[in-house]
Design an enzyme around this catalytic site. Sequence first.
Site, PDB file in Angstrom:
ATOM      1  N   GLU A 190       0.972  -1.315  -0.118  1.00 44.16           N
ATOM      2  CA  GLU A 190      -0.345  -0.326  -0.166  1.00 44.16           C
ATOM      3  C   GLU A 190       1.058   0.852   0.095  1.00 44.16           C
ATOM      4  O   GLU A 190       0.768   2.538   0.817  1.00 44.16           O
ATOM      5  CB  GLU A 190      -1.146  -0.338   1.323  1.00 44.16           C
ATOM      6  CG  GLU A 190      -1.640  -1.211   0.891  1.00 44.16           C
ATOM      7  CD  GLU A 190      -2.422  -1.127   2.154  1.00 44.16           C
ATOM      8  OE1 GLU A 190      -2.527  -0.942   3.037  1.00 44.16           O
ATOM      9  OE2 GLU A 190      -4.709  -1.606   1.918  1.00 44.16           O
ATOM     10  N   ASP A 195      -8.325  -8.822   4.459  1.00 39.29           N
ATOM     11  CA  ASP A 195      -8.245  -8.100   4.936  1.00 39.29           C
ATOM     12  C   ASP A 195      -9.125  -8.379   6.080  1.00 39.29           C
ATOM     13  O   ASP A 195      -9.732  -7.194   6.328  1.00 39.29           O
ATOM     14  CB  ASP A 195      -7.944  -6.755   4.438  1.00 39.29           C
ATOM     15  CG  ASP A 195      -7.461  -6.305   4.849  1.00 39.29           C
ATOM     16  OD1 ASP A 195      -7.587  -5.626   6.730  1.00 39.29           O
ATOM     17  OD2 ASP A 195      -7.860  -4.297   5.159  1.00 39.29           O
ATOM     18  N   GLU A 251     -12.818  -2.162  12.121  1.00 37.48           N
ATOM     19  CA  GLU A 251     -12.803  -2.107  11.108  1.00 37.48           C
ATOM     20  C   GLU A 251     -13.877  -2.410   9.951  1.00 37.48           C
ATOM     21  O   GLU A 251     -14.392  -1.829   9.662  1.00 37.48           O
ATOM     22  CB  GLU A 251     -11.455  -2.005  10.120  1.00 37.48           C
ATOM     23  CG  GLU A 251     -11.627  -1.424   9.357  1.00 37.48           C
ATOM     24  CD  GLU A 251      -9.535  -1.453   7.764  1.00 37.48           C
ATOM     25  OE1 GLU A 251      -9.200  -1.754   8.855  1.00 37.48           O
ATOM     26  OE2 GLU A 251      -9.920  -0.724   6.633  1.00 37.48           O
TER      27      GLU A 251
HETATM   28  C1  BDP Z   1      -6.351  -2.165   6.488  1.00 38.44           C
HETATM   29  C2  BDP Z   1      -6.349  -0.742   7.170  1.00 38.44           C
HETATM   30  C3  BDP Z   1      -5.116   0.505   6.289  1.00 38.44           C
HETATM   31  C4  BDP Z   1      -3.688  -0.727   7.317  1.00 38.44           C
HETATM   32  C5  BDP Z   1      -4.081  -2.036   6.455  1.00 38.44           C
HETATM   33  C6  BDP Z   1      -2.212  -2.944   6.754  1.00 38.44           C
HETATM   34  O1  BDP Z   1      -7.377  -0.306   5.925  1.00 38.44           O
HETATM   35  O2  BDP Z   1      -5.448   1.429   7.141  1.00 38.44           O
HETATM   36  O3  BDP Z   1      -2.809   0.347   7.078  1.00 38.44           O
HETATM   37  O4  BDP Z   1      -5.137  -2.989   6.612  1.00 38.44           O
HETATM   38  O5  BDP Z   1      -3.145  -3.507   7.666  1.00 38.44           O
HETATM   39  O6  BDP Z   1      -7.160  -3.251   6.945  1.00 38.44           O
HETATM   40  O7  BDP Z   1      -1.115  -2.662   6.771  1.00 38.44           O
END
Ligand code: BDP
Length: 685
Positions: free
Chosen positions: A291, A370, A398
């Site tokens: 990301e 996720d 989340e």
């Molecule tokens: C996701 C989230 C994000 C996190 C990412 C992570 O949406 O904000 O940075 O995981 O685990 O669940 O790095």
Amino acid sequence: STMYKAWLQNHHVEQPELREALARWSGSIVASVHTEVLDTAVKELALGIKQLYGEKPTVSKVPQSETFIYVGVADQLDKSFGYLDKSEIPRVGQEGYILKHVVREQHSILAVLGETDRGALYGVFHLLRLMNMGVQLEHLHIVERPRNQLRMINQWDNADGTIERGYAGHSIFFNENQIVEDMTRIKDYARLLASVGINAIAINNVNVNEVETAFISEEQLPAVAKLADVFRSYGIRLYISIHFASPMELGGLSSADPLLPEVREWWKMTAACIYDHIPDFGGFLVKADSEHRPGPFAYGRDHAEGANMLAEALEPFGGIVIWRCFVYNCMQDWRDRSTDRARAAYDHFKPLDGSFHDNVVLQVKNGPMDFQVREPVSPLLGAMNQTNQMIEFQITQEYTGQQRHLCYLIPQWKEVLEFDTHAKGKGSYVKHIGDGTLFGMKISGYAAVSNIGDDENWTGHTLAQANLHGYGRLVWNPDLTAEEIAEEWIRLTFGNEEQVVRTVADMLLASWHIYEQYTAPLGVGWMVAPNHHYGPDVDGYEYSRWGTYHFADREGIGVDRTDKSGTGYAGQYFSPNREMYNQLSSCPDELLLFFHHVPYTHKLQSGQTVIQHIYETRFTGAERAEWLIQQWTSLEGKIDPERYEQVLERLQEQAEHAKEWRDVINTYFYRKSGIADEKGRTIYR
Ligand code: BDP
């Protein structure tokens, strides 16, 4: 306030029989040795007893009465008084303890003994739990040790005071790009964590910004060390999330290439500096090449080369590198089999098995996507038999209602831990990857993203406190049942009135399923509003690059992840899981759409069609959300008004929102499929 005390209420004991039974011991604590952590243990015990019985016990080095509670390390009790000889003391390891009622000569002693001071601290919290729950202490004999080595919390706190995916206010750690000066609340957090056996914490977000990058700098380390001091007194080691390109950002180098000597040297110097300030520093948590975070890929290096460089720097000091496996291409689009996001972690890391140093541990999210309400277990778990692994859960909700909805996650995590990977044949449970025994790993355990902030009740929804408590208890002992953990939490939090215990337990234990019923169906996941992830939006991510799809059209829905016609993701599992998921006939209903694309008229194992299942569960889920309110209101007068009202408000919001979910999802599928509800209920939006 009652909200703030969470599960450390120590409700005043009223019943005369219970008071009497404990009065014998509660007047005096003997502690013959001092260490920082033992002092904490004694302080906690004295405070607990005062809250429970109204009087503060005396604390002394030598016995001053015939009955007392002894808190210490086992060796010492033997040496000081000869009450227990060594042969009576099972070895409980670095963190285990014995709670034992010993009668010797004129003395009647309640002994809380660890092999180390940390063990004694956990023993004290256990004893306090027993006292809270009115357990008889006469003839007590308990021997306990944690099953898992790393029992970690990950804060996703940013230096500016915001919290990534935080639903309970601001950070208790940071404010306006500074580490807070008043540590009172942080200490109270450390207490909560230690009381359920947490022994490690990473204090900052895995997405590390400029300010947080500097936490490992000479200038910032004194302030970070103060945080470490607070946690150390509760037996918790501090970790920092680092920015992979720190040598450039902080060190002024022109590269962060893990194979360049000057980069390696920079990390070594930095590690030495950290350990000057924090001698028991735990290590680094790293999100790299994920990301948009920097990582070794920029230099044509792989994850092992990146992780090993850091591992070498920390190694002389006993530190570890926790390297996250949440790596996938977030800029992709669905082109071919290989771009299935579910495959990514396995595809990236499995080929590197055996190339990581032994002070590196890979942190693997419980599922391949996720933290959805329902996912299969990550196939990476167990797939690397020469690499340390730990498991990552998300306590912060989340994708499970953001602490506005009730969703007790322990039953979900229990299912993960009890999943048989078959990595080494039958009986290769995930919990034995977590405890390191399956492949004899040097480092293993659990991490979870915290759900706390500076809200008075810590977690936004008061009942969400149960997820933080439950995480600690579950990773201490994965064989505890969700029912046992829930019941313990309720008794500690709300007292021992049976109606309260039963009602709240029913609510907690049903809540995950209820949430699943009105949200995205049959394991397909997502269908949430992009970015903030709250509320229904069926196509929110369907045409974006993040790689989460449901492929609903007028005929059917689901992602074909089979080996034969799909992405081949199912093939990442060991046999017979691979076959179980590949075959439509054996794929479990609740994961059907994760693995298969099927027509709406496809019959589930339950006998229902997919479309009817969608309608049915949405209607039931929304009704069950109303049922939660009825359960709670039946407790009016039995729960203090402050917490009663707070929870009621959230449950009402949840019930309303559940209807919105029901209507949005049902309408979408009614209009796509053109198939009406068998029972003729109105579907509208
Ligand atoms: C996701 C989230 C994000 C996190 C990412 C992570 O949406 O904000 O940075 O995981 O685990 O669940 O790095």
